[in-house]
Scaffold this motif. Structure first.
Motif, PDB file in Angstrom:
ATOM      1  N   CYS A  68      46.589  34.404  31.858  1.00 22.46           N
ATOM      2  CA  CYS A  68      47.546  35.083  32.734  1.00 22.46           C
ATOM      3  C   CYS A  68      48.018  36.395  32.107  1.00 22.46           C
ATOM      4  CB  CYS A  68      48.742  34.176  33.023  1.00 22.46           C
ATOM      5  SG  CYS A  68      48.389  32.844  34.204  1.00 22.46           S
ATOM      6  N   GLU A  69      48.220  36.391  30.791  1.00 22.51           N
ATOM      7  CA  GLU A  69      48.592  37.632  30.108  1.00 22.51           C
ATOM      8  C   GLU A  69      47.488  38.673  30.256  1.00 22.51           C
ATOM      9  OE1 GLU A  69      49.174  36.006  26.245  1.00 22.51           O
ATOM     10  OE2 GLU A  69      51.326  35.661  26.511  1.00 22.51           O
ATOM     11  N   LEU A  83      39.182  34.334  39.865  1.00 18.57           N
ATOM     12  CA  LEU A  83      38.637  33.341  38.947  1.00 18.57           C
ATOM     13  C   LEU A  83      39.157  31.949  39.285  1.00 18.57           C
ATOM     14  CD1 LEU A  83      39.220  35.422  35.697  1.00 18.57           C
ATOM     15  CD2 LEU A  83      37.130  35.287  37.049  1.00 18.57           C
ATOM     16  N   ALA A  84      38.239  30.996  39.430  1.00 14.23           N
ATOM     17  CA  ALA A  84      38.604  29.631  39.808  1.00 14.23           C
ATOM     18  C   ALA A  84      38.801  28.749  38.579  1.00 14.23           C
ATOM     19  CB  ALA A  84      37.513  29.038  40.700  1.00 14.23           C
ATOM     20  N   VAL A  92      43.561  29.426  41.329  1.00 15.16           N
ATOM     21  CA  VAL A  92      42.794  30.669  41.298  1.00 15.16           C
ATOM     22  C   VAL A  92      43.659  31.755  40.677  1.00 15.16           C
ATOM     23  CG1 VAL A  92      41.595  32.438  42.645  1.00 15.16           C
ATOM     24  CG2 VAL A  92      41.484  30.031  43.357  1.00 15.16           C
ATOM     25  N   LEU A  93      43.098  32.444  39.714  1.00 16.24           N
ATOM     26  CA  LEU A  93      43.770  33.562  39.056  1.00 16.24           C
ATOM     27  C   LEU A  93      43.161  34.847  39.608  1.00 16.24           C
ATOM     28  CD1 LEU A  93      45.781  34.353  36.792  1.00 16.24           C
ATOM     29  CD2 LEU A  93      43.874  34.204  35.189  1.00 16.24           C
ATOM     30  N   ILE A 104      47.508  31.191  41.815  1.00 15.71           N
ATOM     31  CA  ILE A 104      47.909  30.362  42.951  1.00 15.71           C
ATOM     32  C   ILE A 104      47.296  28.974  42.830  1.00 15.71           C
ATOM     33  CG2 ILE A 104      48.109  32.393  44.434  1.00 15.71           C
ATOM     34  CD1 ILE A 104      45.570  31.416  45.883  1.00 15.71           C
ATOM     35  N   ALA A 105      48.076  27.961  43.182  1.00 12.66           N
ATOM     36  CA  ALA A 105      47.578  26.588  43.193  1.00 12.66           C
ATOM     37  C   ALA A 105      46.690  26.397  44.416  1.00 12.66           C
ATOM     38  CB  ALA A 105      48.748  25.609  43.218  1.00 12.66           C
TER      39      ALA A 105
END
Length: 260
Positions: A68-69, A83-84, A92-93, A104-105
C-alpha cells in the motif's frame, strides 16, 4: 523518521542527480548527495539508505502495508496498476493513473483510500500475514467507470475514475481458485516465485531487462508499435518478462540538467 518506500532504482536516480548538482555547484560529492536527498523530501542521505534497507526488508515479505505504501507512491506519480490479492482477504490494490489509489475488498463494501487526486489520506494497517488487520477508512460502490468511495468518518464522497472492466476482472481473480500452471501474474501469492518476481519488479525495480531486439519483438507481438517502443527506450524504460511489457524509471524534470 518518516519511512519513504525507496527502491534500488530510486537510490541510483538520486546518485545521478547528485552528480548533476556536484558539477553545477562545484561542491563535494557528499554535499551533493545530501542536497539530492533533501530535494526528494528525505531528511538527509542516511535517511535515503535507511529507507532503501527497510524497503528491501518489507519487499522480501511483501506485506500489505508495504504494498500500500508503494502503491501510494506510484499513484502520486500518476501510474496505473490493478493488482489482485487473496490474502489476508480477497482484495484489489489500484492506482488509476490520475494520482488516486485505494485498496478495495472484493467480497464486502470495505475500502482503504490511500491517496485522492494527489492528496495522501491517513490510513492504517497492523500486523503481517494472517494477523494483518486493515482499518478500512471508507465504503465503496461501483458505477459505470467509477468507484464511489465514502469516508467512514467525514462522510466525504470521492468519485474515482477506474477501468471498470479491468477492475471487475481483478475482483473476480482475487476470489477464484486456480492451478499453478494457469497462474495469472496479477495475483499476489507470497508462496509463488513468479508472483514474487513480478511484485519485486513493480515495486523494487529488480530483474528488469534491456529492451534488445528479442524483447522488442515480444513487445511488438503484444501490439506495441515500434515508435512507442523506441520512445520508451529513449525515456529509459526496461523490459519486464513476467508482465511482457515495459516499466519506466522514476523521472522528473529535476533529473535533466539544463543546458548552459
Amino acid at each position: 523518521m518518516k519511512f519513504v518506500p525507496t527502491t534500488v532504482a530510486d537510490v541510483e536516480k538520486l546518485k545521478s542527480r547528485a552528480k548533476v548538482l556536484k558539477r553545477k555547484f562545484k561542491i563535494k560529492h557528499r554535499e551533493a548527495l545530501e542536497r539530492a536527498a533533501r530535494e526528494a523530501s528525505y531528511l538527509h542521505w542516511h535517511h535515503v539508505t535507511l529507507c532503501q534497507q527497510e524497503s528491501d526488508r518489507k519487499a522480501r515479505h511483501l506485506t500489505v502495508t508495504f504494498l500500500c505504501e508503494s502503491m501510494t507512491k506510484d499513484a502520486l506519480k500518476g501510474e496505473t496498476h490493478y493488482l489482485a490479492f487473496f490474502e489476508p482477504v480477497p482484495s484489489v490494490l489500484l492506482a488509476n493513473g490520475k494520482q488516486t489509489g485505494a485498496l478495495i475488498a472484493s467480497e464486502s463494501p470495505d475500502c482503504l483510500i490511500l491517496v485522492v487526486e494527489g492528496q495522501e489520506v491517513k490510513w492504517a494497517i497492523e500486523g503481517e500475514g494472517e494477523d494483518t488487520k486493515i482499518a478500512w477508512n471508507a465504503t465503496y460502490t461501483l458505477e459505470t467507470d467509477c468507484l464511489v468511495a465514502t469516508d467512514k468518518v467525514t462522510g466525504a464522497v470521492h468519485r474515482i475514475p477506474i477501468d471498470e472492466g479491468l477492475l471487475n476482472d481483478r475482483i473476480a481473480q482475487s476470489t477464484e481458485t486456480y492451478d499453478d500452471k494457469d497462474f495469472d501474474l496479477t495475483f499476489h501469492d507470497p508462496d509463488n516465485p513468479d508472483a514474487q518476481a513480478m511484485f519485486r519488479q513493480i515495486f523494487m525495480g529488480e530483474g528488469l531487462e534491456p529492451i534488445d531486439d528479442a524483447n522488442k519483438a515480444i513487445l511488438m507481438s503484444k501490439s506495441y508499435s515500434e515508435e512507442m517502443i523506441n520512445e520508451a527506450i529513449a525515456a529509459g524504460a526496461q523490459f519486464s518478462r513476467p508482465r511482457q511489457s515495459m516499466i519506466y524509471p522514476i523521472m522528473s524534470s529535476d533529473d535533466i540538467e539544463e543546458e548552459a
